[in-house]
Scaffold this motif. Structure first.
Motif, PDB file in Angstrom:
ATOM      1  N   GLU A  19       0.870  -1.035  -0.088  1.00 43.44           N
ATOM      2  CA  GLU A  19       0.210   0.012   0.084  1.00 43.44           C
ATOM      3  C   GLU A  19       0.805   1.162   0.098  1.00 43.44           C
ATOM      4  OE1 GLU A  19      -3.467   2.149   2.572  1.00 43.44           O
ATOM      5  OE2 GLU A  19      -3.303  -0.107   2.720  1.00 43.44           O
ATOM      6  N   PRO A  20       0.705   1.881  -1.077  1.00 44.65           N
ATOM      7  CA  PRO A  20       1.558   3.236  -1.206  1.00 44.65           C
ATOM      8  C   PRO A  20       1.210   4.338  -0.142  1.00 44.65           C
ATOM      9  CG  PRO A  20       0.437   2.904  -3.154  1.00 44.65           C
ATOM     10  CD  PRO A  20      -0.117   1.654  -2.326  1.00 44.65           C
ATOM     11  N   THR A  21       2.102   4.908   0.449  1.00 46.30           N
ATOM     12  CA  THR A  21       1.807   5.879   1.276  1.00 46.30           C
ATOM     13  C   THR A  21       1.640   7.260   0.561  1.00 46.30           C
ATOM     14  OG1 THR A  21       4.012   6.475   1.829  1.00 46.30           O
ATOM     15  CG2 THR A  21       3.255   4.997   3.041  1.00 46.30           C
ATOM     16  N   PRO A  22       0.754   8.213   1.189  1.00 47.53           N
ATOM     17  CA  PRO A  22       0.623   9.421   0.539  1.00 47.53           C
ATOM     18  C   PRO A  22       2.248  10.268   0.257  1.00 47.53           C
ATOM     19  CG  PRO A  22      -0.936   9.423   2.274  1.00 47.53           C
ATOM     20  CD  PRO A  22       0.064   8.304   2.557  1.00 47.53           C
ATOM     21  N   ASP A  23       3.040  10.376   1.142  1.00 48.77           N
ATOM     22  CA  ASP A  23       4.222  10.807   0.978  1.00 48.77           C
ATOM     23  C   ASP A  23       5.248  10.358  -0.261  1.00 48.77           C
ATOM     24  OD1 ASP A  23       3.701  12.573   3.053  1.00 48.77           O
ATOM     25  OD2 ASP A  23       4.987  11.643   4.473  1.00 48.77           O
ATOM     26  N   GLU A  24       5.003   8.714  -0.249  1.00 46.24           N
ATOM     27  CA  GLU A  24       5.732   8.211  -1.217  1.00 46.24           C
ATOM     28  C   GLU A  24       5.275   8.632  -2.632  1.00 46.24           C
ATOM     29  OE1 GLU A  24       6.979   3.588  -1.599  1.00 46.24           O
ATOM     30  OE2 GLU A  24       4.740   3.957  -1.299  1.00 46.24           O
ATOM     31  N   ILE A  82       3.093  20.994  -8.957  1.00 46.09           N
ATOM     32  CA  ILE A  82       3.488  19.570  -9.227  1.00 46.09           C
ATOM     33  C   ILE A  82       3.130  18.935  -7.731  1.00 46.09           C
ATOM     34  CG2 ILE A  82       5.193  17.750  -9.024  1.00 46.09           C
ATOM     35  CD1 ILE A  82       6.717  19.507 -11.121  1.00 46.09           C
ATOM     36  N   GLY A  83       3.142  19.702  -6.681  1.00 48.66           N
ATOM     37  CA  GLY A  83       2.641  18.945  -5.219  1.00 48.66           C
ATOM     38  C   GLY A  83       0.927  18.868  -5.295  1.00 48.66           C
ATOM     39  N   ARG A  84       0.402  19.858  -5.829  1.00 52.57           N
ATOM     40  CA  ARG A  84      -0.793  20.235  -5.771  1.00 52.57           C
ATOM     41  C   ARG A  84      -1.495  19.186  -6.746  1.00 52.57           C
ATOM     42  NH1 ARG A  84      -4.713  25.268  -6.976  1.00 52.57           N
ATOM     43  NH2 ARG A  84      -6.515  24.081  -7.261  1.00 52.57           N
ATOM     44  N   THR A  85      -0.993  18.695  -7.895  1.00 51.94           N
ATOM     45  CA  THR A  85      -1.424  17.426  -8.734  1.00 51.94           C
ATOM     46  C   THR A  85      -1.315  16.173  -8.005  1.00 51.94           C
ATOM     47  OG1 THR A  85      -0.831  18.960 -10.765  1.00 51.94           O
ATOM     48  CG2 THR A  85      -0.866  16.583 -11.046  1.00 51.94           C
ATOM     49  N   ALA A  86      -0.159  16.178  -7.592  1.00 54.23           N
ATOM     50  CA  ALA A  86       0.038  14.731  -6.685  1.00 54.23           C
ATOM     51  C   ALA A  86      -0.912  14.453  -5.656  1.00 54.23           C
ATOM     52  CB  ALA A  86       1.355  14.863  -6.196  1.00 54.23           C
ATOM     53  N   LYS A  87      -1.186  15.436  -4.866  1.00 59.19           N
ATOM     54  CA  LYS A  87      -2.292  15.251  -3.661  1.00 59.19           C
ATOM     55  C   LYS A  87      -3.471  15.004  -4.349  1.00 59.19           C
ATOM     56  CE  LYS A  87      -0.152  18.592  -0.403  1.00 59.19           C
ATOM     57  NZ  LYS A  87      -0.205  19.765   0.175  1.00 59.19           N
ATOM     58  N   ARG A  88      -4.090  15.316  -5.529  1.00 58.02           N
ATOM     59  CA  ARG A  88      -5.154  14.830  -5.993  1.00 58.02           C
ATOM     60  C   ARG A  88      -5.200  13.560  -6.434  1.00 58.02           C
ATOM     61  NH1 ARG A  88      -6.095  19.358 -10.624  1.00 58.02           N
ATOM     62  NH2 ARG A  88      -4.057  20.021 -10.060  1.00 58.02           N
ATOM     63  N   GLN A  89      -4.146  13.112  -6.814  1.00 60.93           N
ATOM     64  CA  GLN A  89      -4.195  11.526  -6.917  1.00 60.93           C
ATOM     65  C   GLN A  89      -3.872  10.683  -5.948  1.00 60.93           C
ATOM     66  OE1 GLN A  89      -4.288  10.836 -10.145  1.00 60.93           O
ATOM     67  NE2 GLN A  89      -4.542  12.890 -10.698  1.00 60.93           N
ATOM     68  N   LEU A  93      -4.329   6.357  -5.409  1.00 65.81           N
ATOM     69  CA  LEU A  93      -3.250   5.759  -5.623  1.00 65.81           C
ATOM     70  C   LEU A  93      -3.073   4.923  -4.162  1.00 65.81           C
ATOM     71  CD1 LEU A  93      -1.232   7.972  -8.140  1.00 65.81           C
ATOM     72  CD2 LEU A  93      -2.324   5.832  -8.251  1.00 65.81           C
ATOM     73  N   CYS A  94      -3.201   5.638  -2.930  1.00 60.37           N
ATOM     74  CA  CYS A  94      -2.881   5.203  -1.746  1.00 60.37           C
ATOM     75  C   CYS A  94      -3.805   4.026  -0.952  1.00 60.37           C
ATOM     76  CB  CYS A  94      -2.675   6.190  -0.789  1.00 60.37           C
ATOM     77  SG  CYS A  94      -1.362   7.507  -1.245  1.00 60.37           S
ATOM     78  N   VAL A  95      -4.129   2.997  -1.762  1.00 59.38           N
ATOM     79  CA  VAL A  95      -4.871   1.933  -1.455  1.00 59.38           C
ATOM     80  C   VAL A  95      -4.092   0.630  -1.488  1.00 59.38           C
ATOM     81  CG1 VAL A  95      -7.033   3.056  -2.197  1.00 59.38           C
ATOM     82  CG2 VAL A  95      -5.969   1.559  -3.805  1.00 59.38           C
ATOM     83  N   PRO A  96      -4.537  -0.321  -0.790  1.00 63.33           N
ATOM     84  CA  PRO A  96      -4.064  -1.754  -0.964  1.00 63.33           C
ATOM     85  C   PRO A  96      -3.797  -2.130  -2.496  1.00 63.33           C
ATOM     86  CG  PRO A  96      -5.357  -1.715   0.843  1.00 63.33           C
ATOM     87  CD  PRO A  96      -5.548  -0.527   0.219  1.00 63.33           C
ATOM     88  N   PRO A 145       7.397   1.673  -6.896  1.00 62.75           N
ATOM     89  CA  PRO A 145       8.301   1.941  -5.494  1.00 62.75           C
ATOM     90  C   PRO A 145       9.028   0.712  -5.284  1.00 62.75           C
ATOM     91  CG  PRO A 145       6.006   1.435  -5.124  1.00 62.75           C
ATOM     92  CD  PRO A 145       6.135   1.360  -6.396  1.00 62.75           C
ATOM     93  N   ARG A 146      10.216   1.003  -5.184  1.00 68.72           N
ATOM     94  CA  ARG A 146      11.423  -0.208  -5.017  1.00 68.72           C
ATOM     95  C   ARG A 146      11.042  -0.873  -3.639  1.00 68.72           C
ATOM     96  NH1 ARG A 146      15.790   0.184  -8.164  1.00 68.72           N
ATOM     97  NH2 ARG A 146      16.918  -1.248  -6.621  1.00 68.72           N
ATOM     98  N   ARG A 147      10.392  -0.147  -2.674  1.00 66.73           N
ATOM     99  CA  ARG A 147      10.126  -0.728  -1.333  1.00 66.73           C
ATOM    100  C   ARG A 147       8.974  -1.782  -1.191  1.00 66.73           C
ATOM    101  NH1 ARG A 147       5.526  -0.168   1.706  1.00 66.73           N
ATOM    102  NH2 ARG A 147       4.266   1.734   0.789  1.00 66.73           N
TER     103      ARG A 147
END
Length: 170
Positions: A19-24, A82-89, A93-96, A145-147
């Motif tokens: 599950e991706p994190t919002p920061d990631e 760019i940060g604003r666009t990322a927040k809208r996504q 994207l931040c789901v299992p 994400p590599r992690r």
């Protein structure tokens, strides 16, 4: 968390769940967009500075000052945008997520959607310490994400992407 792994004859074929994190996600999108806009970041501010100085020298001070201010403000506004666009996504994207990697491409599956991407779609894959960034033409079109992968899978994917790049096939 690894779901299954198979490596027969050098073929990529495994699935992972994470599950991706919002920061990631925000970092991946920012890195991708910055690489996508690298030429703009390098060219536009100097062009605005030179144009602003020329305008000032020929007597159009207000336009010249505006261009000089634009040269300073552009990187800040572009980063904010760019940060604003990322927040809208983030909600999407931040789901299992389950990623299935094969030699042909990858499938990204969540409860809400399934996306399949063929490697042949991507003209370039950039490897960073944290992500693999995928580009179609010069636009960032995705990331992994590599992690989400164990060290063996990361090495396998690094080798796979390097071989495709070296062969001129991405």
């Amino acid at each position: 968390m690894m779901v299954n792994t198979s490596d027969e004859g050098g073929m990529v074929d495994f699935a992972v769940r994470y599950e991706p994190t919002p920061d990631e996600v925000a970092r991946a999108l920012k890195q991708g967009f910055r690489r996508q806009l690298k030429a703009t970041y390098r060219v536009l501010p100097p062009v605005l500075i030179v144009s602003g100085l020329v305008c000032i020298l020929v007597g159009n001070v207000s336009l010249g000052v505006g261009m000089l201010v634009g040269a300073v403000v552009f990187p800040l506004i572009a980063t904010w945008s760019i940060g604003r666009t990322a927040k809208r996504q983030l909600t999407y994207l931040c789901v299992p997520t389950t990623l299935r990697m094969t030699s042909d491409g990858y499938e990204c599956r969540t409860d809400q959607s399934t996306t399949t991407m063929q490697w042949s779609l991507f003209g370039r894959v950039e490897t960073t310490p944290e992500f693999w960034l995928f580009f179609v033409n010069k636009q960032c079109a995705g990331f992994l994400p590599r992690r989400a992968f164990d060290s063996e899978q990361q090495a396998e994917l690094d080798g796979f992407f390097a071989a495709r790049q070296n062969a001129g096939v991405t």
